[in-house]
Design a protein around this motif. Sequence first.
Motif, mmCIF file in Angstrom:
data_model
loop_
_atom_site.group_PDB
_atom_site.id
_atom_site.type_symbol
_atom_site.label_atom_id
_atom_site.label_comp_id
_atom_site.label_asym_id
_atom_site.label_seq_id
_atom_site.Cartn_x
_atom_site.Cartn_y
_atom_site.Cartn_z
ATOM 1 N N ALA A 1 0.875 -1.175 0.000
ATOM 2 C CA ALA A 1 0.000 0.000 0.000
ATOM 3 C C ALA A 1 0.909 1.221 0.000
ATOM 4 C CB ALA A 1 -0.915 0.006 1.221
ATOM 5 N N THR A 2 0.480 2.270 -0.656
ATOM 6 C CA THR A 2 1.261 3.503 -0.729
ATOM 7 C C THR A 2 1.516 4.044 0.674
ATOM 8 O OG1 THR A 2 0.258 4.005 -2.869
ATOM 9 C CG2 THR A 2 1.330 5.832 -1.706
ATOM 10 N N GLY A 3 2.792 4.328 0.963
ATOM 11 C CA GLY A 3 3.171 4.874 2.267
ATOM 12 C C GLY A 3 3.454 3.821 3.319
ATOM 13 N N TYR A 4 3.378 2.540 2.939
ATOM 14 C CA TYR A 4 3.588 1.439 3.876
ATOM 15 C C TYR A 4 4.680 0.507 3.367
ATOM 16 C CZ TYR A 4 -0.711 2.827 6.217
ATOM 17 O OH TYR A 4 -1.663 3.532 6.911
ATOM 18 N N ALA A 5 5.392 -0.116 4.305
ATOM 19 C CA ALA A 5 6.407 -1.097 3.930
ATOM 20 C C ALA A 5 5.703 -2.349 3.406
ATOM 21 C CB ALA A 5 7.264 -1.443 5.137
ATOM 22 N N PRO A 6 6.076 -2.828 2.212
ATOM 23 C CA PRO A 6 5.432 -4.031 1.665
ATOM 24 C C PRO A 6 5.785 -5.258 2.500
ATOM 25 C CG PRO A 6 7.269 -3.360 0.290
ATOM 26 C CD PRO A 6 7.121 -2.307 1.343
ATOM 27 N N LYS A 7 4.964 -6.268 2.365
ATOM 28 C CA LYS A 7 5.183 -7.495 3.128
ATOM 29 C C LYS A 7 4.798 -8.680 2.253
ATOM 30 C CE LYS A 7 4.198 -7.712 7.644
ATOM 31 N NZ LYS A 7 3.391 -7.790 8.887
ATOM 32 N N THR A 8 5.529 -9.774 2.413
ATOM 33 C CA THR A 8 5.185 -11.029 1.737
ATOM 34 C C THR A 8 4.896 -12.058 2.824
ATOM 35 O OG1 THR A 8 6.581 -10.518 -0.167
ATOM 36 C CG2 THR A 8 5.977 -12.823 0.145
ATOM 37 N N VAL A 9 3.740 -12.708 2.700
ATOM 38 C CA VAL A 9 3.359 -13.735 3.666
ATOM 39 C C VAL A 9 3.115 -15.043 2.929
ATOM 40 C CG1 VAL A 9 2.371 -12.117 5.332
ATOM 41 C CG2 VAL A 9 0.914 -13.082 3.566
ATOM 42 N N SER A 10 3.341 -16.142 3.624
ATOM 43 C CA SER A 10 3.083 -17.459 3.060
ATOM 44 C C SER A 10 1.726 -17.926 3.576
ATOM 45 C CB SER A 10 4.180 -18.429 3.487
ATOM 46 O OG SER A 10 3.940 -19.708 2.940
ATOM 47 N N ILE A 11 0.869 -18.349 2.653
ATOM 48 C CA ILE A 11 -0.464 -18.832 3.023
ATOM 49 C C ILE A 11 -0.667 -20.207 2.408
ATOM 50 C CG2 ILE A 11 -2.946 -18.427 2.841
ATOM 51 C CD1 ILE A 11 -2.368 -15.441 2.793
ATOM 52 N N VAL A 12 -1.114 -21.132 3.240
ATOM 53 C CA VAL A 12 -1.387 -22.498 2.787
ATOM 54 C C VAL A 12 -2.891 -22.663 2.631
ATOM 55 C CG1 VAL A 12 -1.212 -24.949 3.351
ATOM 56 C CG2 VAL A 12 0.656 -23.387 3.963
ATOM 57 N N LEU A 13 -3.280 -23.041 1.434
ATOM 58 C CA LEU A 13 -4.683 -23.342 1.141
ATOM 59 C C LEU A 13 -4.777 -24.858 0.972
ATOM 60 C CD1 LEU A 13 -7.514 -22.244 0.512
ATOM 61 C CD2 LEU A 13 -6.821 -22.122 -1.876
ATOM 62 N N PRO A 14 -5.504 -25.545 1.882
ATOM 63 C CA PRO A 14 -5.582 -27.007 1.790
ATOM 64 C C PRO A 14 -6.158 -27.470 0.459
ATOM 65 C CG PRO A 14 -6.474 -26.222 3.886
ATOM 66 C CD PRO A 14 -6.253 -25.010 3.014
ATOM 67 N N GLU A 15 -5.766 -28.669 0.066
ATOM 68 C CA GLU A 15 -6.293 -29.273 -1.155
ATOM 69 C C GLU A 15 -7.790 -29.541 -0.974
ATOM 70 O OE1 GLU A 15 -4.738 -29.763 -4.040
ATOM 71 O OE2 GLU A 15 -2.891 -28.937 -3.220
ATOM 72 N N PRO A 16 -8.563 -29.472 -2.065
ATOM 73 C CA PRO A 16 -10.006 -29.739 -1.971
ATOM 74 C C PRO A 16 -10.280 -31.135 -1.431
ATOM 75 C CG PRO A 16 -9.442 -28.810 -4.099
ATOM 76 C CD PRO A 16 -8.144 -29.125 -3.407
ATOM 77 N N GLN A 17 -11.406 -31.269 -0.758
ATOM 78 C CA GLN A 17 -11.833 -32.545 -0.190
ATOM 79 C C GLN A 17 -13.119 -32.990 -0.875
ATOM 80 O OE1 GLN A 17 -9.960 -34.100 2.280
ATOM 81 N NE2 GLN A 17 -8.560 -32.444 1.776
ATOM 82 N N GLY A 18 -13.355 -34.283 -0.925
ATOM 83 C CA GLY A 18 -14.594 -34.817 -1.477
ATOM 84 C C GLY A 18 -14.322 -35.668 -2.699
ATOM 85 N N GLU A 19 -15.427 -36.096 -3.322
ATOM 86 C CA GLU A 19 -15.323 -36.957 -4.501
ATOM 87 C C GLU A 19 -16.286 -36.496 -5.580
ATOM 88 O OE1 GLU A 19 -15.921 -41.036 -3.535
ATOM 89 O OE2 GLU A 19 -14.554 -40.975 -1.846
ATOM 90 N N GLY A 20 -15.976 -36.829 -6.813
ATOM 91 C CA GLY A 20 -16.861 -36.529 -7.936
ATOM 92 C C GLY A 20 -17.177 -35.047 -8.016
ATOM 93 N N CYS A 21 -18.446 -34.727 -8.115
ATOM 94 C CA CYS A 21 -18.889 -33.330 -8.229
ATOM 95 C C CYS A 21 -18.991 -32.650 -6.876
ATOM 96 C CB CYS A 21 -20.249 -33.261 -8.919
ATOM 97 S SG CYS A 21 -20.187 -33.888 -10.598
ATOM 98 N N CYS A 22 -18.776 -33.390 -5.810
ATOM 99 C CA CYS A 22 -18.936 -32.836 -4.461
ATOM 100 C C CYS A 22 -17.614 -32.325 -3.912
ATOM 101 C CB CYS A 22 -19.517 -33.883 -3.534
ATOM 102 S SG CYS A 22 -21.140 -34.458 -4.046
ATOM 103 N N VAL A 23 -16.684 -31.957 -4.762
ATOM 104 C CA VAL A 23 -15.379 -31.481 -4.317
ATOM 105 C C VAL A 23 -15.432 -29.964 -4.155
ATOM 106 C CG1 VAL A 23 -12.946 -31.291 -4.926
ATOM 107 C CG2 VAL A 23 -14.203 -33.368 -5.474
ATOM 108 N N CYS A 24 -15.040 -29.523 -2.984
ATOM 109 C CA CYS A 24 -15.011 -28.081 -2.734
ATOM 110 C C CYS A 24 -13.670 -27.697 -2.124
ATOM 111 C CB CYS A 24 -16.111 -27.666 -1.769
ATOM 112 S SG CYS A 24 -17.742 -27.651 -2.525
ATOM 113 N N GLY A 25 -13.122 -26.606 -2.607
ATOM 114 C CA GLY A 25 -11.885 -26.091 -2.039
ATOM 115 C C GLY A 25 -12.182 -25.298 -0.773
ATOM 116 N N ASP A 26 -11.179 -25.178 0.073
ATOM 117 C CA ASP A 26 -11.317 -24.406 1.301
ATOM 118 C C ASP A 26 -11.204 -22.924 1.032
ATOM 119 O OD1 ASP A 26 -11.768 -26.397 3.149
ATOM 120 O OD2 ASP A 26 -9.646 -26.733 3.548
#
Length: 119
Positions: A82-107
């Motif tokens: 953001a303008t006027g702020y020190a930039p930052k890099t963060v690591s974020i883990v998004l779990p793999e989707p769960q379920g089977e067939g058409c019932c698979v949803c990501g977190d």
Amino acid sequence: MLRRLLASAALLSLLALAGCDECGEIDCACLQGGIVVTVVDATTKQPLVGAKVAIGNDLCAPNGPDHVCNVPGGTYSVKVSATGYAPKTVSIVLPEPQGEGCCVCGDRVEQTVELAQMP
């Protein structure tokens, strides 16, 4: 009209064969997960208007005070600035989707990132 009905019936049959009959509604948008980042001032904890959130070269879509990154499961280096702020890099883990067939949803992972004002 008849062709559309037959095509719809064929599609429903294929979905049932794929194990989709147990999913009351099929939400294809559900297949991909999401990271939601809220950027705030480190001192005031107030949202920073005009902040930018990116994964690689792809900017995440702003949605009010949040930034939404629609990505599949995995580990991401998320760049926040953001303008006027020190930039930052963060690591974020998004779990793999769960379920089977058409019932698979990501977190959906929500993360608040605090940026410090530059002197």
